[in-house]
Design a protein around this motif. Structure first.
Motif, mmCIF file in Angstrom:
data_model
loop_
_atom_site.group_PDB
_atom_site.id
_atom_site.type_symbol
_atom_site.label_atom_id
_atom_site.label_comp_id
_atom_site.label_asym_id
_atom_site.label_seq_id
_atom_site.Cartn_x
_atom_site.Cartn_y
_atom_site.Cartn_z
ATOM 1 N N LEU A 73 0.772 -1.306 0.376
ATOM 2 C CA LEU A 73 0.072 -0.394 -0.186
ATOM 3 C C LEU A 73 1.016 1.105 0.231
ATOM 4 N N THR A 74 2.164 1.753 1.081
ATOM 5 C CA THR A 74 3.031 2.037 0.372
ATOM 6 C C THR A 74 3.482 2.688 -0.494
ATOM 7 N N LEU A 113 -7.179 -3.940 -2.397
ATOM 8 C CA LEU A 113 -7.480 -1.941 -1.438
ATOM 9 C C LEU A 113 -7.396 -1.084 -2.604
ATOM 10 N N ALA A 114 -7.713 0.020 -2.281
ATOM 11 C CA ALA A 114 -7.897 0.981 -3.989
ATOM 12 C C ALA A 114 -7.140 2.416 -2.950
ATOM 13 N N ASN A 120 -9.686 8.317 -11.186
ATOM 14 C CA ASN A 120 -10.262 7.283 -10.553
ATOM 15 C C ASN A 120 -10.087 6.012 -10.260
ATOM 16 N N PRO A 121 -10.562 5.997 -9.087
ATOM 17 C CA PRO A 121 -10.583 5.156 -8.007
ATOM 18 C C PRO A 121 -10.366 4.009 -7.563
ATOM 19 N N ASN A 126 -5.253 2.263 -9.739
ATOM 20 C CA ASN A 126 -5.077 2.604 -8.084
ATOM 21 C C ASN A 126 -5.541 1.320 -7.440
ATOM 22 N N ASN A 127 -5.136 0.125 -8.164
ATOM 23 C CA ASN A 127 -5.499 -1.000 -6.702
ATOM 24 C C ASN A 127 -4.569 -1.754 -6.633
ATOM 25 N N ILE A 128 -4.684 -2.400 -5.325
ATOM 26 C CA ILE A 128 -4.435 -4.111 -5.578
ATOM 27 C C ILE A 128 -4.565 -4.680 -4.885
ATOM 28 N N LEU A 129 -4.230 -5.911 -5.801
ATOM 29 C CA LEU A 129 -4.807 -7.504 -5.095
ATOM 30 C C LEU A 129 -4.269 -7.667 -3.695
#
Length: 154
Positions: A73-74, A113-114, A120-121, A126-129
Motif C-alpha cells: 500500500l505504501t 485495496l484502492a 479514477n479510484p 489504483n487498486n492492489i490485489l
C-alpha cells in the motif's frame, strides 16, 4: 474452459497436449503463475484459513496473500503522490482514503485495496490485489480475511 470444467493439473496437461496436437495453444501453468506473480508480487504466501460456507459450516480453504500488505500500500501511495486529489473538498486535505473491498467472480473471491484520492479510484492502476481464494462472497468471509491480515501483516 478451465473455469467451467475445473480440471486437475494433470488433466490440464493432457488437454493442453491434445489441443497442441490440433494446433491450438493454451496457457500453461507457468504462464498462469506469472500472471498471479504480476498481480500480487513475489512476496506471496499460501495459507489455510477457515471460512464460512453457504450452509454456515466452517470450511478450510487455501488463500493467497502478500506477506506485507502495508508495504504494498505504501508503494502504491508513493507512486500516486503527484496525482492525488481531494475531489473538490469531498475528502479533507490532510487525509488519504483507502477503500477495502472484495469482488467475487469466476469462482473466486478477490480482496483488494484502492486509493480513493485518485481521479479514477476504481481503475486497476489504483487498486492492489491483496488476496484470493475459491470461497463465496460474504461479509463474514471478508471479515475473516481482513482480521487475519490485520493480525499478520499490518
Amino acid at each position: 474452459m478451465k473455469m467451467a470444467v475445473g480440471p486437475t493439473y494433470s488433466q490440464q496437461r493432457e488437454i493442453r497436449r491434445v489441443l497442441k496436437g490440433r494446433g491450438v495453444k493454451i496457457a500453461h501453468e507457468g504462464a498462469e503463475r506469472k500472471v498471479v506473480k504480476e498481480l500480487i508480487g513475489d512476496d506471496v504466501t499460501v495459507t489455510e484459513m477457515l471460512f464460512s460456507s453457504a450452509d454456515d459450516d466452517l470450511v478450510e480453504k487455501q488463500i493467497m496473500k502478500p506477506t506485507n500488505i502495508s508495504e504494498k500500500l505504501t508503494k502504491l501511495l508513493e507512486s500516486k503522490r503527484e496525482s492525488l486529489t481531494w475531489h473538490d473538498g469531498a475528502i479533507p486535505e490532510n487525509e488519504v482514503w483507502v477503500k477495502v473491498g472484495g469482488d467475487h467472480g469466476q469462482g473466486s473471491l478477490k480482496f483488494s485495496l484502492a486509493v480513493v484520492n485518485t481521479k479514477n479510484p476504481n481503475s486497476k492502476d489504483n487498486n492492489i490485489l491483496i488476496g484470493m481464494a475459491n470461497i463465496k462472497d460474504s461479509r463474514e468471509n471478508m471479515e475473516i480475511f481482513f482480521l487475519s491480515c490485520q493480525k499478520a501483516v499490518w
